[in-house]
Design a protein around this motif. Structure first.
Motif, PDB file in Angstrom:
ATOM      1  N   LYS A 202      33.911  35.412  -6.735  1.00  0.00           N
ATOM      2  CA  LYS A 202      32.465  35.329  -6.535  1.00  0.00           C
ATOM      3  C   LYS A 202      31.730  36.436  -7.290  1.00  0.00           C
ATOM      4  O   LYS A 202      30.598  36.265  -7.732  1.00  0.00           O
ATOM      5  N   ARG A 203      32.378  37.572  -7.455  1.00  0.00           N
ATOM      6  CA  ARG A 203      31.747  38.693  -8.148  1.00  0.00           C
ATOM      7  C   ARG A 203      31.600  38.424  -9.640  1.00  0.00           C
ATOM      8  O   ARG A 203      30.562  38.720 -10.235  1.00  0.00           O
ATOM      9  N   HIS A 204      32.622  37.851 -10.256  1.00  0.00           N
ATOM     10  CA  HIS A 204      32.644  37.757 -11.715  1.00  0.00           C
ATOM     11  C   HIS A 204      32.363  36.369 -12.271  1.00  0.00           C
ATOM     12  O   HIS A 204      31.949  36.237 -13.420  1.00  0.00           O
ATOM     13  N   TYR A 205      32.632  35.313 -11.488  1.00  0.00           N
ATOM     14  CA  TYR A 205      32.446  33.951 -12.004  1.00  0.00           C
ATOM     15  C   TYR A 205      31.014  33.497 -11.757  1.00  0.00           C
ATOM     16  O   TYR A 205      30.739  32.547 -11.042  1.00  0.00           O
ATOM     17  N   SER A 206      30.101  34.237 -12.383  1.00  0.00           N
ATOM     18  CA  SER A 206      28.677  33.981 -12.327  1.00  0.00           C
ATOM     19  C   SER A 206      28.261  33.373 -13.661  1.00  0.00           C
ATOM     20  O   SER A 206      28.799  33.744 -14.710  1.00  0.00           O
ATOM     21  N   PRO A 207      27.314  32.429 -13.671  1.00  0.00           N
ATOM     22  CA  PRO A 207      26.982  31.735 -14.930  1.00  0.00           C
ATOM     23  C   PRO A 207      26.516  32.665 -16.044  1.00  0.00           C
ATOM     24  O   PRO A 207      26.741  32.375 -17.223  1.00  0.00           O
ATOM     25  N   ASP A 208      25.846  33.775 -15.697  1.00  0.00           N
ATOM     26  CA  ASP A 208      25.390  34.687 -16.736  1.00  0.00           C
ATOM     27  C   ASP A 208      26.531  35.474 -17.354  1.00  0.00           C
ATOM     28  O   ASP A 208      26.317  36.253 -18.292  1.00  0.00           O
ATOM     29  N   ASN A 209      27.751  35.260 -16.869  1.00  0.00           N
ATOM     30  CA  ASN A 209      28.953  35.897 -17.426  1.00  0.00           C
ATOM     31  C   ASN A 209      29.839  34.872 -18.122  1.00  0.00           C
ATOM     32  O   ASN A 209      31.025  35.094 -18.285  1.00  0.00           O
ATOM     33  N   MET A 210      29.242  33.733 -18.501  1.00  0.00           N
ATOM     34  CA  MET A 210      30.030  32.634 -19.060  1.00  0.00           C
ATOM     35  C   MET A 210      29.413  32.098 -20.347  1.00  0.00           C
ATOM     36  O   MET A 210      28.198  32.136 -20.543  1.00  0.00           O
ATOM     37  N   ILE A 211      30.283  31.592 -21.205  1.00  0.00           N
ATOM     38  CA  ILE A 211      29.887  30.848 -22.400  1.00  0.00           C
ATOM     39  C   ILE A 211      30.562  29.483 -22.314  1.00  0.00           C
ATOM     40  O   ILE A 211      31.772  29.393 -22.088  1.00  0.00           O
ATOM     41  N   LEU A 212      29.790  28.425 -22.454  1.00  0.00           N
ATOM     42  CA  LEU A 212      30.321  27.065 -22.476  1.00  0.00           C
ATOM     43  C   LEU A 212      30.225  26.534 -23.904  1.00  0.00           C
ATOM     44  O   LEU A 212      29.152  26.577 -24.513  1.00  0.00           O
ATOM     45  N   VAL A 213      31.344  26.050 -24.435  1.00  0.00           N
ATOM     46  CA  VAL A 213      31.356  25.448 -25.777  1.00  0.00           C
ATOM     47  C   VAL A 213      31.885  24.024 -25.660  1.00  0.00           C
ATOM     48  O   VAL A 213      32.936  23.801 -25.048  1.00  0.00           O
ATOM     49  N   ILE A 214      31.148  23.076 -26.216  1.00  0.00           N
ATOM     50  CA  ILE A 214      31.597  21.683 -26.284  1.00  0.00           C
ATOM     51  C   ILE A 214      31.475  21.256 -27.735  1.00  0.00           C
ATOM     52  O   ILE A 214      30.391  21.355 -28.332  1.00  0.00           O
ATOM     53  N   ALA A 215      32.573  20.796 -28.322  1.00  0.00           N
ATOM     54  CA  ALA A 215      32.559  20.444 -29.744  1.00  0.00           C
ATOM     55  C   ALA A 215      33.367  19.179 -29.969  1.00  0.00           C
ATOM     56  O   ALA A 215      34.258  18.836 -29.193  1.00  0.00           O
ATOM     57  N   GLY A 216      33.030  18.486 -31.061  1.00  0.00           N
ATOM     58  CA  GLY A 216      33.758  17.281 -31.423  1.00  0.00           C
ATOM     59  C   GLY A 216      32.843  16.079 -31.521  1.00  0.00           C
ATOM     60  O   GLY A 216      31.652  16.201 -31.838  1.00  0.00           O
ATOM     61  N   GLY A 217      33.390  14.913 -31.222  1.00  0.00           N
ATOM     62  CA  GLY A 217      32.639  13.666 -31.337  1.00  0.00           C
ATOM     63  C   GLY A 217      31.702  13.440 -30.175  1.00  0.00           C
ATOM     64  O   GLY A 217      31.887  12.517 -29.377  1.00  0.00           O
ATOM     65  N   ILE A 218      30.668  14.267 -30.080  1.00  0.00           N
ATOM     66  CA  ILE A 218      29.694  14.199 -28.986  1.00  0.00           C
ATOM     67  C   ILE A 218      28.303  13.977 -29.545  1.00  0.00           C
ATOM     68  O   ILE A 218      28.065  14.178 -30.732  1.00  0.00           O
ATOM     69  N   ASP A 219      27.384  13.553 -28.684  1.00  0.00           N
ATOM     70  CA  ASP A 219      25.975  13.477 -29.034  1.00  0.00           C
ATOM     71  C   ASP A 219      25.294  14.694 -28.422  1.00  0.00           C
ATOM     72  O   ASP A 219      25.286  14.864 -27.197  1.00  0.00           O
ATOM     73  N   ALA A 220      24.733  15.566 -29.254  1.00  0.00           N
ATOM     74  CA  ALA A 220      24.210  16.843 -28.772  1.00  0.00           C
ATOM     75  C   ALA A 220      23.080  16.667 -27.763  1.00  0.00           C
ATOM     76  O   ALA A 220      23.007  17.397 -26.767  1.00  0.00           O
ATOM     77  N   ASP A 221      22.182  15.688 -27.991  1.00  0.00           N
ATOM     78  CA  ASP A 221      21.060  15.497 -27.070  1.00  0.00           C
ATOM     79  C   ASP A 221      21.548  15.076 -25.686  1.00  0.00           C
ATOM     80  O   ASP A 221      21.131  15.621 -24.660  1.00  0.00           O
ATOM     81  N   GLN A 222      22.441  14.093 -25.655  1.00  0.00           N
ATOM     82  CA  GLN A 222      22.985  13.632 -24.371  1.00  0.00           C
ATOM     83  C   GLN A 222      23.787  14.729 -23.687  1.00  0.00           C
ATOM     84  O   GLN A 222      23.716  14.912 -22.465  1.00  0.00           O
ATOM     85  N   THR A 223      24.530  15.489 -24.490  1.00  0.00           N
ATOM     86  CA  THR A 223      25.354  16.549 -23.927  1.00  0.00           C
ATOM     87  C   THR A 223      24.492  17.638 -23.309  1.00  0.00           C
ATOM     88  O   THR A 223      24.768  18.112 -22.200  1.00  0.00           O
ATOM     89  N   GLU A 224      23.450  18.051 -24.030  1.00  0.00           N
ATOM     90  CA  GLU A 224      22.574  19.094 -23.484  1.00  0.00           C
ATOM     91  C   GLU A 224      21.948  18.642 -22.167  1.00  0.00           C
ATOM     92  O   GLU A 224      21.887  19.413 -21.193  1.00  0.00           O
ATOM     93  N   ALA A 225      21.509  17.390 -22.107  1.00  0.00           N
ATOM     94  CA  ALA A 225      20.903  16.893 -20.873  1.00  0.00           C
ATOM     95  C   ALA A 225      21.900  16.911 -19.724  1.00  0.00           C
ATOM     96  O   ALA A 225      21.570  17.299 -18.592  1.00  0.00           O
ATOM     97  N   LEU A 226      23.151  16.508 -20.011  1.00  0.00           N
ATOM     98  CA  LEU A 226      24.175  16.496 -18.973  1.00  0.00           C
ATOM     99  C   LEU A 226      24.505  17.906 -18.502  1.00  0.00           C
ATOM    100  O   LEU A 226      24.651  18.166 -17.297  1.00  0.00           O
ATOM    101  N   VAL A 227      24.608  18.842 -19.448  1.00  0.00           N
ATOM    102  CA  VAL A 227      24.923  20.229 -19.091  1.00  0.00           C
ATOM    103  C   VAL A 227      23.829  20.808 -18.203  1.00  0.00           C
ATOM    104  O   VAL A 227      24.103  21.467 -17.189  1.00  0.00           O
ATOM    105  N   ARG A 228      22.585  20.558 -18.564  1.00  0.00           N
ATOM    106  CA  ARG A 228      21.485  21.105 -17.760  1.00  0.00           C
ATOM    107  C   ARG A 228      21.480  20.530 -16.347  1.00  0.00           C
ATOM    108  O   ARG A 228      21.215  21.241 -15.375  1.00  0.00           O
TER     109      ARG A 228
END
Length: 593
Positions: A202-228
């Motif tokens: 709980k102390r360290h697994y905070s979103p401001d301490n994370m980087i999410l990378v998604i790469a490959g055969g994706i649609d960036a617009d749809q992916t961003e909406a899903l991530v949000r």
């Protein structure tokens, strides 16, 4: 990005900039309201995708738990279940869509990732996002995993490479947390409980301490909406800042130079394996060589050679969508820019022989040196007689009445047992129209029998902290088991049931087909594989060795359950098999099983 400017340079041509420009295409970076950095890399032509969570927490961030190996423990435990998914369900869900899920821990980060076919990337994202936010750390799973990690620590201590690395870091970093092994110390590890795990998570697994990378055969617009949408309710937590303290002629069988460049102070090192009686000569030779770097200029030819080597290594890392995603993430993690690769390549262009000499004078001074030496024990000041390594007993061979050959060898150093059943088979037995059938059958043998489905098999294996895997090559195929000795009987029963009564369920056949086709597609991403493919065709134009173990897509598409059953009847017979049982088990015990 473990690079050192001491040994790197880059040729002043267009290739690096072209590669960097290619990496930059389709990259989108944004930050969520909770502080999580998200990097998307859209590559429409790539049939694969990778989802990676980089958490800015490693073994050096454990503070009052320093030495407990909590970061490494969470790497093991985070896939052990959430409120909506059981332990076996997490890996099974990814496997069902042809993906692979894994994680690793280092001094300054923990990374969780999924590689899978692009059409199913949302499945991998959903599983990882659930685990990152909602890992439940069940008490029973923690107790089982605790024993697994203690065994892993024992194997770590028994490994000379691990031991000398530990000695080096403990000596080089007297105060800094980098001195502590990532896996931790057993005496400290044994004292932690589930509450400690939850508190650290709980102390360290905070979103401001994370980087999410998604790469490959994706649609960036749809992916961003899903991530949000996915992380709307994932709130950042207060985190105390982490304090770190910065501290100031055949003499060897092999010798290497390397650099260790984490987020904080790193090391430049030289490692050698040598005969003990040559120690003094070797150390003097290394000292003389390093000293010469401060007085004699590097030649332009040497710099060019080194730069080519580095360029080759850098480009190799960018061959796959996973590697490209890792480059973006590491740039963000270490420099705050996912596109740092271009800056890195530009700086390589600026390296000159004179600059290398200046770096050697500044950093490779004798007073900054740390030496770790792992030697045989000595009596007084004298060197002992060099004794040969202990000779393992020869394997004992027994021919069973049914035609099965049994090999046994007892090794009681650790309470582990390895079981391998091998059959003649593989590419040598395949034809153009069924290439890949051996690989498919071998994997399906681990995915259920007539008595057990795939989930039940996975539960048996996971509950024992064991492994149950398949292999298939040019001349053979089979199954492998690695387990604690107390579980040998149960795992042997699982092995025999899987071999004698294969399930070959239609659903599992289709899942394996999807996985195999995805693996084949991933192989064709690699220029090295393409070169090997052409070489095989030239060397073996009329021989099955011209095939590849995973098969050609057209053949894999046509393999049926009936084909697999016939292949099983042909090859999985006792007269065509060798069973090896090695480890902390006697011959009589193995024979009984």
């Amino acid at each position: 990005m473990l690079f050192s400017s001491l040994i790197l340079a880059s040729p002043a041509d267009a290739m690096p900039r072209e590669i960097s420009a290619s990496l930059e295409q389709g990259v989108r970076r944004f930050t969520l309201d909770n502080g999580m950095v998200v990097i998307l890399k859209e590559e429409p032509a790539v049939p694969l995708a990778t989802v990676q969570f980089w958490v800015g927490t490693g073994s050096s961030h454990e503070q009052e738990y320093l030495g407990a190996g909590l970061s490494h423990l969470i790497e093991h435990m985070i896939f052990k279940g959430t409120p909506t998914r059981g332990p076996a369900e997490i890996t099974q869900t990814i496997s069902d869509v042809g993906g692979m899920i894994n994680a690793y821990t280092s001094l300054d980060r923990t990374v969780f990732y999924v590689d899978l076919p692009a059409e199913h990337w949302t499945v991998g994202f959903d599983v990882l996002a659930d685990a990152i936010q909602n890992a439940s750390f069940p008490e029973d799973e923690w107790q089982r995993e605790k024993e697994v990690i203690i065994r892993e620590m024992a194997m770590y201590r028994d490994n000379p490479d691990s031991e000398i690395s530990r000695m080096l870091l403990e000596t080089a970093y007297r105060v800094h947390p980098y001195r502590v092994p990532v896996i931790g110390h057993e005496d400290i590890f044994r004292k932690i409980d589930r509450d400690d795990i939850l508190r650290f998570f709980k102390r360290h697994y905070s979103p401001d301490n994370m980087i999410l990378v998604i790469a490959g055969g994706i649609d960036a617009d749809q992916t961003e909406a899903l991530v949000r949408r996915q992380f709307q309710g994932f709130e950042r937590r207060a985190r105390a800042p982490i304090t770190r303290i910065v501290e100031q002629a055949k003499l060897a069988h092999n010798i290497d130079a390397w650099s260790f460049a984490p987020a904080e102070p790193g090391l430049f090192g030289i490692t050698a394996v040598f005969d003990p009686e040559r120690e003094a000569e070797l150390r003097q030779a290394i000292n003389d060589e390093v000293a010469s770097w401060s007085t004699s200029a590097f030649s332009a030819v040497e710099v060019e050679k080194a730069s080519r080597m580095v360029l080759n290594r850098t480009l190799n890392d960018l061959q796959t969508v996973h590697g490209r995603a890792r480059s973006l993430a590491s740039g963000e993690f270490y420099t705050g820019s996912p596109l740092f690769l271009q800056t890195y390549l530009d700086r390589l262009d600026q390296v000159t022989p004179a600059a290398l000499t200046e770096v050697a004078r500044r950093y490779l001074a004798p007073e900054r040196r740390t030496v770790a030496l792992l030697m045989p024990e000595t009596a007084a000041a004298a060197r002992p007689e060099i004794r040969p390594a202990p000779v393992m007993p020869e394997a004992r061979r027994t021919q069973l009445s049914g035609g099965l050959t049994l090999l046994t060898m007892e090794d009681s150093r650790l309470p582990l047992v390895n079981i391998v059943m091998t059959f003649n088979g593989g590419l040598r037995y395949e034809q153009e129209d069924n290439n890949g059938i051996t690989s498919m059958l071998a994997d399906l043998l681990t995915r259920g029998s007539q008595r057990r489905n795939a989930a039940q098999v996975a539960e048996i294996v996971d509950n024992r902290g064991a492994s149950f895997t398949s292999f298939a090559g040019q001349n053979s195929f089979g199954l492998r088991i690695h387990c604690l000795k107390d579980d040998a009987a149960a795992m042997m029963e699982l092995l025999s049931d899987s071999l004698i009564n294969p399930g070959l369920a239609a659903g599992e056949v289709e899942k394996r087909r999807a996985i195999q086709l995805a693996q084949i597609a991933q192989q064709y991403e690699s220029p090295l594989f393409l070169a090997q493919e052409n070489l095989r065709q030239m060397l073996f134009p009329d021989h099955p060795y011209r095939f590849i173990p995973d098969g050609r897509p057209a053949a894999v598409e046509k393999i049926t359950k009936a084909d697999l059953a016939q292949w099983h009847r042909l090859l999985v017979v006792s007269g065509n098999a060798v069973l090896a049982v090695f480890g902390d088990i006697t011959h009589d015990q193995a024979l009984s099983l």
